[in-house]
Design a protein around this motif. Structure first.
Motif, PDB file in Angstrom:
ATOM      1  N   MET A  19      -1.076  12.427   8.513  1.00 21.47           N
ATOM      2  CA  MET A  19      -0.838  10.946   8.585  1.00 21.47           C
ATOM      3  C   MET A  19      -2.318  10.191   8.981  1.00 21.47           C
ATOM      4  O   MET A  19      -2.524   9.198   8.556  1.00 21.47           O
ATOM      5  N   ASP A  20      -3.228  10.970   9.467  1.00 23.37           N
ATOM      6  CA  ASP A  20      -4.580  10.467   9.724  1.00 23.37           C
ATOM      7  C   ASP A  20      -5.197  10.574   8.295  1.00 23.37           C
ATOM      8  O   ASP A  20      -6.060   9.479   7.833  1.00 23.37           O
ATOM      9  N   HIS A  21      -5.118  11.282   7.277  1.00 23.36           N
ATOM     10  CA  HIS A  21      -5.702  11.162   6.048  1.00 23.36           C
ATOM     11  C   HIS A  21      -5.167  10.049   5.208  1.00 23.36           C
ATOM     12  O   HIS A  21      -5.761   9.830   4.172  1.00 23.36           O
ATOM     13  N   VAL A  22      -4.000   9.965   5.442  1.00 22.02           N
ATOM     14  CA  VAL A  22      -3.420   8.641   4.444  1.00 22.02           C
ATOM     15  C   VAL A  22      -3.427   7.253   5.290  1.00 22.02           C
ATOM     16  O   VAL A  22      -2.780   6.497   4.745  1.00 22.02           O
ATOM     17  N   ALA A  23      -3.995   7.228   6.422  1.00 24.35           N
ATOM     18  CA  ALA A  23      -3.951   5.993   7.196  1.00 24.35           C
ATOM     19  C   ALA A  23      -4.525   4.708   6.401  1.00 24.35           C
ATOM     20  O   ALA A  23      -3.932   3.568   6.642  1.00 24.35           O
ATOM     21  N   GLU A  24      -5.649   4.930   5.905  1.00 21.05           N
ATOM     22  CA  GLU A  24      -6.148   3.839   5.062  1.00 21.05           C
ATOM     23  C   GLU A  24      -5.513   3.566   3.930  1.00 21.05           C
ATOM     24  O   GLU A  24      -5.472   2.204   3.709  1.00 21.05           O
ATOM     25  N   PHE A  25      -4.874   4.274   3.110  1.00 16.39           N
ATOM     26  CA  PHE A  25      -4.151   4.024   2.206  1.00 16.39           C
ATOM     27  C   PHE A  25      -2.833   3.296   2.646  1.00 16.39           C
ATOM     28  O   PHE A  25      -2.546   2.512   1.883  1.00 16.39           O
ATOM     29  N   THR A  26      -2.327   3.717   3.708  1.00 15.29           N
ATOM     30  CA  THR A  26      -1.076   3.128   4.092  1.00 15.29           C
ATOM     31  C   THR A  26      -1.353   1.725   4.699  1.00 15.29           C
ATOM     32  O   THR A  26      -0.617   0.581   4.205  1.00 15.29           O
ATOM     33  N   ALA A  27      -2.634   1.300   5.302  1.00 12.71           N
ATOM     34  CA  ALA A  27      -2.864   0.251   5.531  1.00 12.71           C
ATOM     35  C   ALA A  27      -3.311  -0.741   4.471  1.00 12.71           C
ATOM     36  O   ALA A  27      -2.679  -1.908   4.544  1.00 12.71           O
ATOM     37  N   ASP A  39       6.511   3.051   4.345  1.00 10.04           N
ATOM     38  CA  ASP A  39       6.571   3.663   5.517  1.00 10.04           C
ATOM     39  C   ASP A  39       6.705   5.353   5.266  1.00 10.04           C
ATOM     40  O   ASP A  39       7.208   5.643   4.144  1.00 10.04           O
ATOM     41  N   TRP A  40       6.175   6.064   6.281  1.00 12.70           N
ATOM     42  CA  TRP A  40       6.016   7.462   6.060  1.00 12.70           C
ATOM     43  C   TRP A  40       7.295   8.133   6.942  1.00 12.70           C
ATOM     44  O   TRP A  40       7.415   7.710   8.014  1.00 12.70           O
ATOM     45  N   SER A  41       7.934   9.130   6.590  1.00 12.37           N
ATOM     46  CA  SER A  41       8.641  10.192   7.471  1.00 12.37           C
ATOM     47  C   SER A  41       8.394  11.563   7.251  1.00 12.37           C
ATOM     48  O   SER A  41       7.813  11.874   6.092  1.00 12.37           O
ATOM     49  N   VAL A  42       8.977  12.447   8.209  1.00 10.63           N
ATOM     50  CA  VAL A  42       9.081  13.663   7.822  1.00 10.63           C
ATOM     51  C   VAL A  42      10.380  14.096   7.528  1.00 10.63           C
ATOM     52  O   VAL A  42      11.275  13.597   8.175  1.00 10.63           O
ATOM     53  N   SER A  43      10.335  14.748   6.509  1.00 10.60           N
ATOM     54  CA  SER A  43      11.823  15.747   6.022  1.00 10.60           C
ATOM     55  C   SER A  43      12.563  16.064   7.209  1.00 10.60           C
ATOM     56  O   SER A  43      11.887  16.852   7.909  1.00 10.60           O
ATOM     57  N   VAL A  44      13.931  16.083   7.284  1.00 15.19           N
ATOM     58  CA  VAL A  44      14.661  16.743   8.033  1.00 15.19           C
ATOM     59  C   VAL A  44      14.741  18.121   7.768  1.00 15.19           C
ATOM     60  O   VAL A  44      15.205  19.130   8.616  1.00 15.19           O
ATOM     61  N   GLU A  45      14.590  18.422   6.736  1.00 14.71           N
ATOM     62  CA  GLU A  45      14.745  19.544   6.272  1.00 14.71           C
ATOM     63  C   GLU A  45      13.493  20.792   6.093  1.00 14.71           C
ATOM     64  O   GLU A  45      13.684  21.921   6.263  1.00 14.71           O
ATOM     65  N   ALA A  69      -7.520   0.116  -6.683  1.00 13.44           N
ATOM     66  CA  ALA A  69      -8.547   1.069  -6.368  1.00 13.44           C
ATOM     67  C   ALA A  69      -8.184   1.992  -5.106  1.00 13.44           C
ATOM     68  O   ALA A  69      -8.403   3.081  -4.887  1.00 13.44           O
ATOM     69  N   HIS A  70      -7.316   1.449  -4.147  1.00 14.44           N
ATOM     70  CA  HIS A  70      -6.991   2.184  -2.971  1.00 14.44           C
ATOM     71  C   HIS A  70      -5.938   3.212  -3.335  1.00 14.44           C
ATOM     72  O   HIS A  70      -5.957   4.106  -2.635  1.00 14.44           O
TER      73      HIS A  70
END
Length: 107
Positions: A19-27, A39-45, A69-70
């Motif tokens: 999530m730190d690596h994708v923070a700039e992309f997400t913002a 939004d991101w989540s973690v798979s339940v599986e 570009a982002h």
């Protein structure tokens, strides 16, 4: 509305910091005109599988996102942390037939 669900299989050693690596992309994506939800989540599986849910106003907003570009920078920042190519689970919802899903009633 343009709706996309994507699964990202992340290397186990990268999972704690992904999530730190994708923070700039997400913002940057959340700030895009035409972005409705992102939004991101973690798979339940699988704790090493991250699921991205994104929604855009229309086809044009989704295309602007993919061609930004982002977006390209985000892919490059993710690449070293992924096991495989991300899998698009679903895309584009036209809104028809939603009423057939029923209604959630809270008493």
């Amino acid at each position: 509305m343009y709706f996309i669900v994507v699964k990202y299989q992340v290397k186990p050693e990268s999972t704690p910091t992904f999530m730190d690596h994708v923070a700039e992309f997400t913002a940057a994506t959340r700030a895009e005109e035409g972005n409705i939800f992102f939004d991101w989540s973690v798979s339940v599986e699988d704790p090493n599988e991250f699921v991205l849910v994104e929604a855009f106003r229309d086809d044009e907003a989704a295309a602007a996102h993919v061609n930004s570009a982002h977006f390209a920078a985000g892919l490059e920042s993710m690449r070293p942390h992924l096991v495989s190519t991300p899998k698009i689970v679903s895309r584009k919802v036209d809104g028809e037939g939603w009423d057939s899903m029923g209604e959630l009633v809270i008493d």
